[in-house]
Design a protein around this motif. Structure first.
Motif, PDB file in Angstrom:
ATOM      1  N   LEU A 196      -9.286   0.523  10.174  1.00 53.78           N
ATOM      2  CA  LEU A 196      -8.617   1.086   9.007  1.00 53.78           C
ATOM      3  C   LEU A 196      -7.164   0.616   8.924  1.00 53.78           C
ATOM      4  O   LEU A 196      -6.681   0.219   7.854  1.00 53.78           O
ATOM      5  CB  LEU A 196      -8.677   2.614   9.075  1.00 53.78           C
ATOM      6  N   LEU A 197      -6.460   0.633  10.048  1.00 58.90           N
ATOM      7  CA  LEU A 197      -5.064   0.191  10.067  1.00 58.90           C
ATOM      8  C   LEU A 197      -4.936  -1.292   9.725  1.00 58.90           C
ATOM      9  O   LEU A 197      -3.981  -1.702   9.075  1.00 58.90           O
ATOM     10  CB  LEU A 197      -4.448   0.462  11.441  1.00 58.90           C
ATOM     11  N   LEU A 198      -5.892  -2.090  10.167  1.00 57.68           N
ATOM     12  CA  LEU A 198      -5.855  -3.523   9.890  1.00 57.68           C
ATOM     13  C   LEU A 198      -5.900  -3.791   8.392  1.00 57.68           C
ATOM     14  O   LEU A 198      -5.114  -4.589   7.858  1.00 57.68           O
ATOM     15  CB  LEU A 198      -7.025  -4.210  10.591  1.00 57.68           C
ATOM     16  N   LEU A 199      -6.794  -3.108   7.699  1.00 57.36           N
ATOM     17  CA  LEU A 199      -6.915  -3.299   6.254  1.00 57.36           C
ATOM     18  C   LEU A 199      -5.667  -2.798   5.519  1.00 57.36           C
ATOM     19  O   LEU A 199      -5.121  -3.487   4.649  1.00 57.36           O
ATOM     20  CB  LEU A 199      -8.149  -2.570   5.732  1.00 57.36           C
ATOM     21  N   SER A 200      -5.228  -1.604   5.852  1.00 52.81           N
ATOM     22  CA  SER A 200      -4.081  -1.035   5.145  1.00 52.81           C
ATOM     23  C   SER A 200      -2.802  -1.823   5.424  1.00 52.81           C
ATOM     24  O   SER A 200      -1.969  -2.009   4.532  1.00 52.81           O
ATOM     25  CB  SER A 200      -3.895   0.433   5.539  1.00 52.81           C
ATOM     26  N   THR A 201      -2.664  -2.317   6.643  1.00 50.26           N
ATOM     27  CA  THR A 201      -1.462  -3.084   6.997  1.00 50.26           C
ATOM     28  C   THR A 201      -1.391  -4.381   6.211  1.00 50.26           C
ATOM     29  O   THR A 201      -0.314  -4.774   5.734  1.00 50.26           O
ATOM     30  CB  THR A 201      -1.446  -3.379   8.509  1.00 50.26           C
ATOM     31  N   ALA A 202      -2.525  -5.063   6.079  1.00 55.56           N
ATOM     32  CA  ALA A 202      -2.538  -6.318   5.318  1.00 55.56           C
ATOM     33  C   ALA A 202      -2.095  -6.080   3.875  1.00 55.56           C
ATOM     34  O   ALA A 202      -1.280  -6.832   3.326  1.00 55.56           O
ATOM     35  CB  ALA A 202      -3.935  -6.932   5.360  1.00 55.56           C
ATOM     36  N   GLY A 203      -2.601  -5.022   3.251  1.00 57.59           N
ATOM     37  CA  GLY A 203      -2.235  -4.728   1.867  1.00 57.59           C
ATOM     38  C   GLY A 203      -0.783  -4.333   1.706  1.00 57.59           C
ATOM     39  O   GLY A 203      -0.086  -4.818   0.795  1.00 57.59           O
ATOM     40  N   LEU A 204      -0.296  -3.468   2.594  1.00 55.50           N
ATOM     41  CA  LEU A 204       1.092  -3.006   2.493  1.00 55.50           C
ATOM     42  C   LEU A 204       2.086  -4.129   2.767  1.00 55.50           C
ATOM     43  O   LEU A 204       3.131  -4.222   2.120  1.00 55.50           O
ATOM     44  CB  LEU A 204       1.322  -1.846   3.460  1.00 55.50           C
ATOM     45  N   THR A 205       1.764  -4.990   3.728  1.00 59.84           N
ATOM     46  CA  THR A 205       2.659  -6.111   4.041  1.00 59.84           C
ATOM     47  C   THR A 205       2.773  -7.058   2.854  1.00 59.84           C
ATOM     48  O   THR A 205       3.877  -7.491   2.477  1.00 59.84           O
ATOM     49  CB  THR A 205       2.163  -6.878   5.281  1.00 59.84           C
ATOM     50  N   ALA A 206       1.645  -7.384   2.246  1.00 56.11           N
ATOM     51  CA  ALA A 206       1.655  -8.268   1.081  1.00 56.11           C
ATOM     52  C   ALA A 206       2.449  -7.651  -0.070  1.00 56.11           C
ATOM     53  O   ALA A 206       3.229  -8.336  -0.745  1.00 56.11           O
ATOM     54  CB  ALA A 206       0.222  -8.560   0.638  1.00 56.11           C
ATOM     55  N   LEU A 207       2.289  -6.349  -0.287  1.00 58.37           N
ATOM     56  CA  LEU A 207       3.014  -5.664  -1.363  1.00 58.37           C
ATOM     57  C   LEU A 207       4.517  -5.710  -1.139  1.00 58.37           C
ATOM     58  O   LEU A 207       5.301  -5.982  -2.075  1.00 58.37           O
ATOM     59  CB  LEU A 207       2.529  -4.215  -1.461  1.00 58.37           C
ATOM     60  N   LEU A 208       4.944  -5.464   0.084  1.00 53.88           N
ATOM     61  CA  LEU A 208       6.386  -5.485   0.384  1.00 53.88           C
ATOM     62  C   LEU A 208       6.976  -6.881   0.205  1.00 53.88           C
ATOM     63  O   LEU A 208       8.107  -7.033  -0.269  1.00 53.88           O
ATOM     64  CB  LEU A 208       6.631  -5.010   1.811  1.00 53.88           C
ATOM     65  N   MET A 209       6.221  -7.892   0.571  1.00 54.38           N
ATOM     66  CA  MET A 209       6.720  -9.256   0.404  1.00 54.38           C
ATOM     67  C   MET A 209       6.915  -9.585  -1.074  1.00 54.38           C
ATOM     68  O   MET A 209       7.852 -10.292  -1.452  1.00 54.38           O
ATOM     69  CB  MET A 209       5.763 -10.240   1.071  1.00 54.38           C
ATOM     70  N   LEU A 210       6.041  -9.059  -1.929  1.00 48.11           N
ATOM     71  CA  LEU A 210       6.166  -9.281  -3.366  1.00 48.11           C
ATOM     72  C   LEU A 210       7.362  -8.527  -3.948  1.00 48.11           C
ATOM     73  O   LEU A 210       7.944  -8.953  -4.950  1.00 48.11           O
ATOM     74  CB  LEU A 210       4.885  -8.845  -4.080  1.00 48.11           C
ATOM     75  N   LEU A 211       7.723  -7.402  -3.315  1.00 54.05           N
ATOM     76  CA  LEU A 211       8.817  -6.567  -3.810  1.00 54.05           C
ATOM     77  C   LEU A 211      10.138  -6.846  -3.099  1.00 54.05           C
ATOM     78  O   LEU A 211      11.036  -5.999  -3.091  1.00 54.05           O
ATOM     79  CB  LEU A 211       8.448  -5.085  -3.650  1.00 54.05           C
TER      80      LEU A 211
END
Length: 500
Positions: A87-102
Motif C-alpha cells: 500500500l505504501l509503495l503505491l501511495s508513495t509513487a503517486g504522492l512523489t509524482a504529484l509533488l514534483m509537478l507542483l
C-alpha cells in the motif's frame, strides 16, 4: 523494574543512532550559519517545515498501525508486512509524482524566486525514499533488532554529514585555492558555486537513497500483495493517527510557515521576514537535546507499550516510565536553559542568530511537555480509540494557529515559541485527564508538577537575576543546576530504592 530496564536498554541502543546521529547532524548548524546568511537559511527552514507535514501524509499512520495489528493474537506478521508495504509503495509513487509537478507553486509559498525548482523536486524524492523505509524500519523495531536499526540510521546520517562537508566546505576551499588546488579541475566538474543551500537538499537525497539500499534484505523478501478487504481495518485504525500526526505537525512546524506571513514589515529593523525565520529556525535547533531523548524513547517505547499492554501491572509500569522520563527531561531543560548563552555561540556562528536565544528555554520546556504527551497517549492507542488523539491534536492545532495569529504581530518569533509551549502543555493535560477516564494509570501528577515548577523557577532566576562578571555568572548558573540535581538526588533516590 526488569521491564523498565529492558526499555531503558533498548532506548539506549536506539539513542546511539538518534543521539549520535543528531549530534553529527547538529554539528552542521555552525557550518550552515557560517556559510549562509539568515535569509538563505530561512529557505532551508521553510522547506523542511513542509517536509515535516508531508512526511505524515506519506506514511499516514501506518507505522503505529503495523505495530498494533502485528501484536494482535494470531496475527500473520509476514502477510501484514507485505500488505502494508504494498500500500505504501503505491501511495508513495503517486504522492512523489504529484509533488514534483507542483514544484513551482510550493516554492512560491516560500517566496523563493524562479530557477530553484530542483529544490522541491529533491524534497519530493527525499519524502518518497523515506516513506519506503518506514515499514522496514518498523519491522526491525518489532523484531527487536535495535542494533541493525541503529546502524542503518547512523550510516545514512553519516553519509549526509560527509556530503555536506564535501559540498559546503571542501569544494569551495579547493576552488579558491585554499586547500588541495591540484583537485580544482575535478571539483569544477561536480560543484556549482551558485547552487548554495541546494547542496543541503542534494546531500539529504543521496543519504536517503543509501538508507534504502542498506535495508535491502528487508525489501528483497517483500512480496507485492494488495487486497482491499484486508486493508480496510488497517486504514480505519490509521487515518485518525494520520490526522493526529498532521495536527502534531501544525503544532511543531507551522510557526515557521506562518512567521513570514504574519510578521509585520520591519518588525525587526533591517531584517526581512525570511531572516527572522532563519534566526528562529536556527535557535529552535538548540532544543534538539530534548528532542533527542524524546525520539530515542519513542523508538523503543511504542512496541514496548503494545507488548506490555496485557500484563497485570502495566499501569504501574507506565506510571514509573513517565516519572523517570519527565525527571530526566527536566534535568536537560535546566542544564541547557541556564547555559544557553555559552552554548549558543558555539553553534550559531553569526551574531545575527544570537538575538533569538531567548526562545530556547521556552522551546525546551515545550518539547518536554510534548514528550510527556507521547507517554500519556499510550491509553488511546492500547484501547483502539485513536480518534481521541485526533481530537487532542486538532485542538492543539487550533490553539497553535490562534496564538500565532495573536502573538506574532506583537512578539515576533517569541510569540511563536510561547504558542508552542501553550499548545504542548494543553495537549499533555487533556491527554492525562481523558486517560484517567478510559485507561486509569497512577501517574504521580502532583509530584511531577512540583518538580517542573521548581525547574522553571530556577531557570527564571538564572535568566532574570542580574549577575555581573563572566565567572560570577557561570558560578551562579552552575550553582542553580547543581541545586536541582542535588534536590532530585535527595528526594527521589530513596523513592527509587523503595521501589526496588
Amino acid at each position: 523494574m526488569s521491564v523498565v530496564k529492558k526499555l531503558a536498554s533498548q532506548t539506549a541502543v536506539y539513542g546511539v543512532s538518534s543521539i549520535v546521529g543528531r549530534v553529527l547532524t547538529y554539528l552542521l548548524v555552525p557550518l550552515y550559519t557560517k556559510a549562509f546568511s539568515a535569509a538563505e537559511y530561512g529557505v532551508v527552514t521553510g522547506l523542511y517545515a513542509y517536509v515535516s507535514f508531508l512526511n505524515v501524509v506519506f506514511t499516514y499512520g501506518m507505522e503505529t498501525t503495523f505495530f498494533r495489528f502485528a501484536n494482535r493474537p494470531g496475527a500473520n506478521r509476514r502477510e501484514l508486512y507485505d500488505r502494508v508495504l504494498s500500500l505504501l509503495l503505491l501511495s508513495t509513487a503517486g504522492l512523489t509524482a504529484l509533488l514534483m509537478l507542483l514544484a513551482r507553486p510550493l516554492l512560491g509559498l516560500l517566496e523563493i524566486p524562479p530557477g530553484h525548482e530542483q529544490y522541491a523536486v529533491w524534497v519530493a524524492l527525499i519524502l518518497g525514499l523515506d516513506a519506503l523505509t518506514a515499514i522496514p524500519f518498523a519491522r526491525l523495531r518489532l523484531e527487536n533488532k535495535a542494533r541493525k536499526f541503529a546502524g542503518i540510521k547512523l550510516a545514512g546520517i553519516v553519509a549526509n554529514v560527509v556530503l555536506n562537508l564535501f559540498f559546503i566546505v571542501l569544494c569551495p576551499a579547493v576552488l579558491s585555492g585554499k586547500w588541495l588546488p591540484v583537485l580544482q579541475p575535478l571539483v569544477a566538474r561536480v560543484y556549482d558555486p551558485g547552487m548554495g543551500v541546494g547542496y543541503i537538499f542534494l546531500s539529504n537525497l543521496v543519504a536517503s537513497g543509501l538508507t534504502l539500499l542498506l535495508l535491502g534484505r528487508e525489501l528483497l523478501d517483500f512480496r507485492f500483495r494488495l487486497r482491499l478487504d484486508f486493508l480496510k481495518p488497517l486504514l480505519g485504525y490509521a487515518y485518525p493517527l494520520m490526522l493526529m500526526g498532521l495536527a502534531g505537525m501544525v503544532n511543531e512546524t507551522l510557526d515557521r510557515i506562518l512567521l513570514p506571513k504574519w510578521l509585520p514589515d520591519n518588525f525587526y529593523p533591517g531584517q526581512s521576514s525570511l531572516t527572522a525565520v532563519g534566526i528562529y529556525g536556527a535557535c529552535y535547533k538548540l532544543s534538539i537535546f530534548m528532542s533527542l531523548v524524546i525520539q530515542a524513547f519513542r523508538y523503543a517505547a511504542e512496541p514496548f507499550f503494545f507488548a506490555q499492554s496485557t500484563e497485570k501491572n502495566s499501569p504501574a509500569t507506565f506510571a514509573m516510565i513517565l516519572k523517570w522520563f519527565t525527571l530526566c527531561c527536566a534535568v536537560i531543560f535546566v542544564g541547557i536553559s541556564l547555559n544557553v548563552e555559552d552554548i549558543g555561540p558555539l553553534f550559531l556562528r553569526r551574531p545575527e542568530y544570537l538575538q533569538g536565544l531567548i526562545v530556547v528555554p521556552i522551546l525546551l520546556l515545550a518539547n518536554l511537555f510534548l514528550g510527556m504527551y507521547y507517554n500519556l497517549s499510550v491509553w488511546f492507542k492500547l484501547t483502539d480509540k485513536t480518534y481521541f488523539g485526533t481530537y487532542i491534536g486538532a485542538g492543539g492545532a487550533v490553539l497553535t494557529i490562534a496564538l500565532n495569529f495573536l502573538l506574532i504581530p506583537v512578539l515576533g518569533y517569541m510569540g511563536s515559541a510561547l504558542a508552542t509551549l501553550a499548545c504542548y502543555f494543553t495537549m499533555a493535560v487533556l491527554c492525562w485527564r481523558l486517560g484517567e477516564r478510559h485507561f486509569p494509570v497512577p501517574y504521580p501528577a502532583l509530584r511531577l508538577g512540583l518538580w517542573l515548577l521548581f525547574a522553571v523557577g530556577l531557570v527564571a532566576l538564572g535568566w532574570w537575576v542580574p549577575v555581573a562578571g563572566f565567572w560570577t555568572r557561570h558560578a551562579w548558573h552552575a550553582g542553580l543546576t547543581v541545586l536541582f540535581l542535588a534536590a532530585l538526588w535527595v528526594v527521589e533516590r530513596p523513592q527509587r530504592v523503595t521501589n526496588n
